[in-house]
Motif scaffolding. Structure first.
Motif: not given
Length: 141
Positions: A87-88, A91, A94-95, A117, A120, A124
């Motif tokens: 996830l880290i 994310a 993605f950012l 997205g 991510v 989650v």
């Protein structure tokens, strides 16, 4: 949802993340120039750097290995650890991309943003499910 059903969903989700990570990372590591030239939108990023691409591919393969192991073991702590790490990574990836769409067409930006997205969101959701299974197993003891 009972624990066994949740564990099946977790295994399927972990396998999906591991397979996607293995595919992209192996391509980066084994064929870095092809990844840069042929993977959609990558050539829109800064100039090609083989060392950087193969290093990232190697790190991605390490992450994929952890996801594969988590899918095999289905141990709560291993799954949660693998999913937090993924996830880290997902994310932050993605950012980066959603802040750098200036050279992308609208369809390219939508494709990259949606694909990254979705990774991510899946991470989650799986992390939430793994947490629920962990809590259910702790209260059952």
């Amino acid at each position: 949802m009972n624990i066994e059903s949740a564990r099946k969903w977790l295994r399927g989700g972990l396998i999906a993340l591991a397979a996607l990570q293995t595919f992209a990372s192996a391509w980066q590591y084994i064929f870095p120039r092809s990844f840069y030239d042929d993977f959609p939108t990558v050539n829109l990023d800064p100039p090609y750097n083989e060392h950087l691409i193969t290093d990232i591919g190697g790190l991605g393969l390490a992450l994929a290995g952890i996801l594969w192991f988590a899918a095999w073991a289905l141990d709560n702590k291993v799954m949660i650890s693998a999913l937090i790490g993924y996830l880290i990574y997902a994310a932050l990836h993605f950012l980066f991309h959603v802040r750098h769409f200036e050279h992308f067409s609208l369809p390219e930006a939508l494709g990259v943003g949606t694909g990254l997205g979705a990774e991510v969101v899946l991470a989650v959701a799986l992390l939430y499910l793994a947490g629920r299974v962990y809590q259910a197993q702790r209260t059952a003891k």
